[in-house]
Write an enzyme that holds these catalytic residues in place. Structure first.
Site, PDB file in Angstrom:
ATOM      1  CB  THR A  66     -21.044 -45.974  11.329  1.00  0.00           C
ATOM      2  OG1 THR A  66     -20.495 -46.213  10.031  1.00  0.00           O
ATOM      3  CG2 THR A  66     -22.463 -46.518  11.400  1.00  0.00           C
TER       4      THR A  66
ATOM      5  CD  GLU B 238     -21.108 -47.344  -3.895  1.00  0.00           C
ATOM      6  OE1 GLU B 238     -21.546 -48.087  -3.007  1.00  0.00           O
ATOM      7  OE2 GLU B 238     -21.021 -46.115  -3.775  1.00  0.00           O
TER       8      GLU B 238
ATOM      9  CD  GLU C  29     -19.227 -43.846   3.006  1.00  0.00           C
ATOM     10  OE1 GLU C  29     -20.202 -44.339   3.610  1.00  0.00           O
ATOM     11  OE2 GLU C  29     -19.323 -43.343   1.856  1.00  0.00           O
TER      12      GLU C  29
ATOM     13  CG  ASP D 256     -18.512 -50.310   6.217  1.00  0.00           C
ATOM     14  OD1 ASP D 256     -19.194 -51.130   6.861  1.00  0.00           O
ATOM     15  OD2 ASP D 256     -19.012 -49.513   5.400  1.00  0.00           O
TER      16      ASP D 256
ATOM     17  CD  GLU E  79     -29.029 -49.595   7.200  1.00  0.00           C
ATOM     18  OE1 GLU E  79     -28.855 -48.460   7.696  1.00  0.00           O
ATOM     19  OE2 GLU E  79     -28.359 -50.022   6.242  1.00  0.00           O
TER      20      GLU E  79
END
EC number: 3.2.1.-
Length: 590
Positions: free
Chosen positions: A581, A442, A493, A327, A191
């Site tokens: 990302t 989700e 996304e 991902d 993160e």
């Protein structure tokens, strides 16, 4: 006074400022093709020659570059020389935009900006310099070390939207962040890398503010300290106090594959802008492990959801996904090829190998009442005989796959991959439109077709599949068999892939799909102060239940992608930038 600048500045600074303000608000007429040379020069002047004297000198209570490592990394890998020129990614937008189309686009652009400003003002009022806003109660929360995650994450969005006063105020606050102190002794490297380091690098690339580069280097040295391990692999969580001592860190036995696999883009770009190869060298050792193990897994071409950096084992495991936990590992393969301009061959090899495996095993066409020709991405479990078995569960997180296929298809001149990316993007658009709130849950399941080319609707089969999971069958549109997690978490996304699809194809239909998504999300997530996650988007009537939390990626990614869909296509062109990302654009070196 301004040698070499366009004649438009000769009437003085005030005139130039007024013109620039109008331009950044998208209120001046422009064609849908590339910007004129005069505008390019003005943008370059504003971005890179602006004074930064108003900012305080960055300070920190600890110098992360001063650590004497017990296990010094082997800094032998240098940034590669650039390869051959990359293919054009973006559609060639030619011709002048009609007055009606321009008016509609600008109206939509301003609506997105209005929602962003409202959320930013809520953050500034209730959670300034904290990690996240509580958008219902009006408060703040520390989640990522207490280094103002939302503020740093939103820097480049402020710049892109032309909010210069807000940007300068935020940069001044960034200068005061103390990366030598933390609200937690366990620092999440993943993160910290994508939100903080990515945010600082992109804002520096766009604005040229040197204070941002100084803070990026400071943070890069902190992340680099996570490589002070016996085998040179990074830790997943950095022990703050142990890292400062230089005594050496212990690599975890098991981590999700995305964590070590999503350090490459940011650290490579930090080496590019600083000229210091140590960051790229450290992460190259990690990607070498993935490269060497790619063909040895039980599903060759992809890596298991969990890997061990302690034993450098990225091979053993029976659960595979393109969604959460894995991902961005896959997302970064073609993007590293783009960032390095093909100078490191392994990223092209890994990309093409992965794309082939993903298309064969993970992608499926769902059975739908109108037989829509779309694709979704599922998961793979390896059975006791070693065979890969599809689990047709789709996460919102996997909606990035459409954009990734599209980008990779253009980079590697593969029209089939571009078309696959469009079908995947349309799959997520379909999921948004299918639910009564206009938002995608989700996690969902659909009944997969046996044949992608021919898939007639079979209502009895759908009912049978749905009723096998009775706990999830309420509020489901036809075709969907579960909504295992009915929340919408302000995720980006789906609009990310819509943005890529629009910029790659030039099809206006993707702008219309983006507008439908935006209006549904803006309405369904609005709170008194900003926007919040929705707990159940399958509900047809009544006020939606909300969660008192606003992720930093709402401002960093979701609203940025919505905005970029409606700007002129020269703004953050995919031929000039590669986005990490967290949607932070890194300038491609020439």
């Amino acid at each position: 006074m301004f040698p070499g600048r366009p004649r438009i500045v000769r009437n003085g600074i005030l005139l130039m400022a007024a013109i620039l303000t109008l331009w950044h608000l998208q209120l001046l007429p422009r064609t849908a093709s590339t910007a004129s040379p005069e505008w390019v020069k003005l943008e370059r002047f504003m971005n890179h020659n602006a004074s930064s004297s108003r900012y305080p000198e960055p300070k920190s209570s600890f110098d992360w570059s001063s650590i004497k490592f017990r296990y010094p990394p082997h800094n032998s890998t240098r940034l590669p020389a650039q390869g051959k020129p990359l293919p054009q990614i973006q559609h060639h937008f030619s011709g002048v935009e009609s007055a009606a189309a321009a008016k509609q686009r600008k109206q939509r652009l301003l609506e997105v900006k209005k929602v962003f400003l409202r959320a930013w003002q809520g953050y500034k009022k209730f959670a300034w310099k904290q990690d996240a806003l509580l958008p219902i109660s009006g408060g703040g929360r520390e989640q990522f070390s207490g280094w103002a995650a939302t503020l740093v994450d939103a820097l480049d969005t402020l710049w892109i939207m032309g909010l210069r006063d807000e940007f300068d105020e935020a940069v001044a606050a960034v200068a005061e962040i103390d990366f030598g102190s933390s609200t937690s002794n366990r620092i999440n490297i993943f993160e910290t890398n994508i939100r903080y380091l990515g945010g600082l690098l992109a804002a520096y690339d766009l604005s040229g503010r040197k204070v941002l580069l100084k803070k990026a280097v400071e943070l890069g040295d902190l992340i680099y300290a996570g490589f002070n391990t016996k085998n040179g692999m990074p830790v997943d969580f950095l022990n703050f106090h142990s890292a400062k001592s230089g005594e050496g860190l212990m690599v975890e036995g098991s981590v999700v594959s995305a964590s070590p696999g999503t350090l490459s883009l940011e650290l490579a770009h930090l080496s590019q802008v600083t000229g210091d190869p140590k960051y790229y060298s450290a992460v190259s050792q990690v990607m070498d492990v993935f490269y060497e193990g790619q063909s040895q897994t039980s599903v060759p071409g992809v890596w298991p959801m969990s890997v061990s950096m302690l034993s450098k084992d990225v091979v053993h495991g029976g659960t595979y996904t393109l969604g959460g936990c894995a991902d961005s590992l896959y997302e970064y393969l073609p993007k590293m090829h783009q960032l390095l301009r093909g100078g490191e061959p392994k990223y092209e090899i890994m990309s093409k190998t992965f794309l082939k495996t993903a298309d064969k095993h993970f992608l499926f066409r769902p059975m739908l009442p109108k037989e829509d020709d779309i694709l979704m991405s599922g998961n793979i479990n390896v059975d006791e005989k070693g065979n890969p078995v599809l689990d047709p569960e789709t996460e919102h997180l996997t909606c990035f796959v459409g954009g990734m296929f599209g980008l990779a298809g253009k980079l590697f001149n593969n029209a089939d991959d571009v078309e696959t990316g469009i079908k995947l993007t349309n799959g997520c658009i379909y999921a948004y439109r299918a639910f009564p709130t206009g938002m995608m849950p989700e996690r969902i399941d659909l009944a997969p077709c046996k044949d992608r080319s021919h898939c007639p609707w079979d209502e009895d089969y759908w009912l049978q599949e749905r009723d096998r999971r009775p706990e999830w069958k309420t509020h489901l549109p036809k075709g969907f068999t579960t909504a295992k997690d009915p929340r919408y978490l302000l995720r980006p996304e789906a609009i990310e892939s819509v943005f890529y699809a629009y910029r790659i194809t030039g099809r206006r239909g993707f702008q219309d799909a983006a507008w439908d998504m935006f209006t549904a999300i803006a309405k369904g997530t609005q709170t008194a102060y900003a926007n919040a996650a929705v707990l159940d988007v399958t509900i047809a009537d009544g006020k939606l239940p909300l969660e008192d939390y606003m992720e930093s990626f709402w401002l960093a990614e979701t609203l940025k992608y919505f905005y970029l869909v409606f700007t002129t296509p020269d703004i953050i062109s995919l031929d000039d930038y590669v986005l990490n990302t967290e949607a932070h654009p890194f300038k491609l070196t020439k």
